[in-house]
Design an enzyme around this catalytic site. Structure first.
Site, PDB file in Angstrom:
ATOM      1  CB  CYS A 165      -0.929  -0.100   1.330  1.00  0.00           C
ATOM      2  SG  CYS A 165      -1.839  -1.557   1.618  1.00  0.00           S
ATOM      3  NE  ARG A 167       5.245   2.173  -1.913  1.00  0.00           N
ATOM      4  CZ  ARG A 167       5.771   1.715  -0.913  1.00  0.00           C
ATOM      5  NH1 ARG A 167       4.944   0.754  -0.042  1.00  0.00           N
ATOM      6  NH2 ARG A 167       6.861   1.991  -0.198  1.00  0.00           N
ATOM      7  CD1 TRP A 192      -2.327  -5.326  -4.054  1.00  0.00           C
ATOM      8  CD2 TRP A 192      -1.716  -6.540  -2.303  1.00  0.00           C
ATOM      9  NE1 TRP A 192      -2.102  -6.697  -4.521  1.00  0.00           N
ATOM     10  CE2 TRP A 192      -1.819  -7.252  -3.217  1.00  0.00           C
ATOM     11  CE3 TRP A 192      -1.501  -7.041  -0.924  1.00  0.00           C
ATOM     12  CZ2 TRP A 192      -1.366  -8.742  -3.358  1.00  0.00           C
ATOM     13  CZ3 TRP A 192      -1.266  -8.358  -0.962  1.00  0.00           C
ATOM     14  CH2 TRP A 192      -1.051  -9.199  -2.047  1.00  0.00           C
ATOM     15  CG  ASN A 232       2.138  -0.532   3.753  1.00  0.00           C
ATOM     16  OD1 ASN A 232       1.519  -1.637   3.375  1.00  0.00           O
ATOM     17  ND2 ASN A 232       3.360  -0.304   3.207  1.00  0.00           N
ATOM     18  N   GLY A 233       0.322  -2.447   6.146  1.00  0.00           N
ATOM     19  CA  GLY A 233       0.744  -3.679   6.921  1.00  0.00           C
ATOM     20  C   GLY A 233      -0.151  -4.529   7.272  1.00  0.00           C
ATOM     21  CD  GLU A 273      12.855 -13.359 -13.661  1.00  0.00           C
ATOM     22  OE1 GLU A 273      12.732 -12.184 -13.794  1.00  0.00           O
ATOM     23  OE2 GLU A 273      12.682 -13.715 -12.513  1.00  0.00           O
ATOM     24  CE  LYS A 320      10.398 -10.276 -14.459  1.00  0.00           C
ATOM     25  NZ  LYS A 320      10.319 -10.897 -13.236  1.00  0.00           N
ATOM     26  CD  GLU A 379       6.235 -11.457 -11.659  1.00  0.00           C
ATOM     27  OE1 GLU A 379       6.377 -11.156 -10.436  1.00  0.00           O
ATOM     28  OE2 GLU A 379       7.016 -10.933 -12.669  1.00  0.00           O
ATOM     29  CG  HIS A 438      12.999 -37.129 -13.909  1.00  0.00           C
ATOM     30  ND1 HIS A 438      13.071 -38.446 -13.410  1.00  0.00           N
ATOM     31  CD2 HIS A 438      13.979 -37.021 -14.505  1.00  0.00           C
ATOM     32  CE1 HIS A 438      14.284 -38.954 -13.863  1.00  0.00           C
ATOM     33  NE2 HIS A 438      14.972 -37.930 -14.437  1.00  0.00           N
ATOM     34  CE  LYS A 450       9.567  -3.052  -8.545  1.00  0.00           C
ATOM     35  NZ  LYS A 450       9.935  -3.725  -9.633  1.00  0.00           N
TER      36      LYS A 450
END
Length: 606
Positions: A2, A27, A74, A98-99, A478, A482, A485, A501, A601
């Site tokens: 947030c 964020r 958020w 925030n938290g 990665e 990406k 996301e 496997h 973020k």
């Protein structure tokens, strides 16, 4: 996570609150709101969704306040709707947070038993109710605030307004960052330097447990015990707080293209270009180390995996890499002769910070690979290894990843030289190779037009597999991360040797298979995996180099020819194509590239 802004101003502040919130959009958020003191009374304006929805509310109901707070939320507790949007109000108190308050359920039950009524589903409202309850006992606002803070368990950054106090904003931090900004006859409070950057470059970073009272002309800072303290004022460069996309459509696109310059800046900080020697800041004696423990999350974790390959190969130094959220909740075996290295773009990642503190408490020497050099992690470790990539706004990390990998390469060279596994001549050769990386990254970015064409087909897929060997197996992780996301396509990255496997069962003519295979010591095995995939109808996107093209089996749907590079820097060079592929797939699908759904973020809460 947030975003928070608070202003004690001389003129109406609504427009500036909105301006700051827009700079905090990176964020991630799902609702937004502001509040201000008007004629001794606090008024709120809130909206679900993007800030433009809040602007529409303000167009209908302007807020003419000279002191105010703002927030992008958020969701953690409660659905992302107007009822749960910040700011929250209880009696005389309005605040943003925030938290996560871990003991909110017990506190809420206590407050309800005392006759208080809640209007939201959030943990945040408990804080407002507690402060108001303390005010009702006759305490002054600052004392009521402190009494409330003492009862909270969890993480928070807070900005608080109190009715009847037109010239006051209270703030506090524990586990989440918060900064004070000094203006001329005005004071500011924000989540980070970006929040207050449009208004001042004079920033004070609050320490863990600090709380603060702001008025027009001053700030009073107190530590967790209530003692008055002074924190240094830092002048933050304008470049760190004023950000624009320039000619790019999205911040992510700009940040991909920033990588040659960004990596050059990173590398220049870790090598002496005149002597071609690696030069790592701090007093870490790699020769005496028995082990390195890397803790990180997300993309930083993957950069750590790349670092493991390089450090072990070059320096013969064992490296463990662990996801911080797992590390902190088991009972890891800690040795004092090991070095813990935290990796985090923001330096505020909650799980990584907790893992770092665990290791420090066990007596381990500590270092951090970080972009935000004034962050909590940077202030708590023995050695800071900055990545110097500049502010990264896109939620999906790009230039921070390659900068982190650049630092890991430099560390690997320095450790190898210190441990005697390479001589001075090899050190000079490796440093020369590293110095070539920015140019090669720029050449790889030049593949963008070809990758755009591939993206149109990949965007139709439901699933995508990424395969690689050695360091390329980390890059496969990665690439998959990406893609999922920002395009919301299911993707998985695997070490190519694991294909038989299990993952080979997913191969069909509808599933793109991205194989990362520069012509290195792993190439022959990677080519074999490529043949296995094509024999089962897999649609292979083969990303290799000029020599790899010559030796690759025929049948790939698409071959992307990246610049040839030494294995030392191949992960840097091959990063650009996978980033561009994810970006252009997301653009084709019309996704919100810079602010993908459900993501933030800086993950400053669990």
């Amino acid at each position: 996570m947030c975003g928070i802004i608070g202003i004690v101003g001389k003129q109406p502040v609504a427009d500036r609150l909105i301006e700051s919130l827009k700079r905090l959009e990176y964020r991630g958020y799902d609702s937004a709101g502001i509040a201000g003191v008007v004629d001794g009374k606090v008024q709120r304006r809130r909206a679900q969704g993007k800030i433009k929805a809040l602007e529409a509310v303000l167009a209908d109901e302007p807020l003419n306040a000279a002191t105010g707070i703002g927030h992008t939320r958020w969701a953690t507790h409660g659905a992302p709707n107007v009822k749960n949007a910040h700011p929250h109000t209880a009696g005389r108190v309005t605040l943003v947070h925030n938290g996560i308050i871990e003991n909110f359920a017990e506190l809420k039950a206590e407050l309800i038993a005392a006759g208080r009524t809640f209007e939201s589903d959030t943990d945040t409202e408990v804080i407002a109710q507690l402060i108001d309850a303390e005010l009702a006992t006759g305490l002054a606002p600052l004392d009521a605030f402190k009494a409330t803070l003492d009862r909270l368990t969890g993480a928070y950054a807070l900005a608080v307004l109190v009715e009847g106090e037109d010239n006051l904003v209270l703030g506090a931090r524990r586990g989440s960052p918060l900064v004070v900004g000094e203006g001329q006859g005005e004071m500011f409070l924000g989540s980070d330097a970006l929040a207050v950057g449009p208004f001042t470059n004079r920033v004070i970073y609050l320490d863990e447990g600090d709380y603060v009272a702001l008025d027009h002309d001053s700030h009073r800072i107190f530590d967790a015990s209530g003692a008055s303290v002074t924190r240094p004022v830092r002048v933050v460069p304008t470049s760190a707080v004023m950000l624009e996309k320039g000619n790019y459509r999205h911040f992510m696109e700009k940040e991909i293209h920033d990588q040659p310059e960004g990596c050059q800046r990173t590398i220049a900080a870790y090598v002496d270009t005149l002597t071609s020697r690696a030069s790592v800041p701090g007093d870490i004696d790699f020769a005496k180390l028995e082990r390195i423990q890397i803790v990180a999350c997300g993309t930083s974790y993957i950069a750590g995996v790349v670092g493991k390959y390089l450090i072990e190969q070059l320096a013969d130094l064992p490296v463990d890499v662990e996801i911080a959220s797992e590390f902190r909740y088991r009972t890891p075996a800690i040795r004092k002769d090991a070095l813990v290295v935290a990796m985090s773009q923001s330096g505020e990642t909650a799980d990584t910070l907790a893992a770092l503190r665990y290791c420090k408490a066990k007596g381990m020497k500590s270092a951090v690979v970080v972009n935000a050099t004034e962050s909590t992690m940077a202030r708590e470790v023995d050695v800071v290894w900055p990545i110097h990539c500049g502010p990264e706004i896109g939620v999906a990390s790009t230039k921070a990843f390659t900068a982190q990998v650049s630092v890991m390469i430099a560390l690997a060279i320095a450790a190898a030289k210190a441990r005697g596994t390479i001589d001075a001549a090899e050190e000079r050769r490796l440093v020369k190779v590293l110095l070539e990386a920015p140019r090669l990254i720029a050449e790889a970015i030049g593949l963008e037009d070809a990758i755009k064409e591939i993206a149109a087909d990949v965007a139709k897929a439901r699933d995508v597999l990424y395969l690689g060997r050695g360091p390329m197996s980390a890059l496969a992780l990665e690439g998959a991360l990406k893609l999922k996301e920002i395009s919301y396509i299911h993707a998985e990255g695997y070490a190519a040797g694991e294909l038989k496997h299990g993952p080979i069962a997913l191969v069909d003519d509808q599933t793109p298979i991205v194989i990362l295979a520069p012509h290195d010591s792993y190439f022959e095995k990677s080519a074999s995996n490529m043949s296995e995939v094509m024999a089962r109808g897999g649609q292979v996107i083969f990303i290799t180099d000029t020599e790899g093209v010559k030796h690759a089996p025929a049948g790939a749907k698409v071959v992307v020819t990246a610049p040839a590079s030494d294995p030392l820097v191949s992960t840097l060079v091959m990063s650009a194509p996978i980033q561009l592929l994810a970006y252009h797939v997301a653009v084709v699908k019309g996704a919100d590239v810079d602010q993908p759904r459900n993501l933030a973020k800086s993950v400053t809460v669990e």
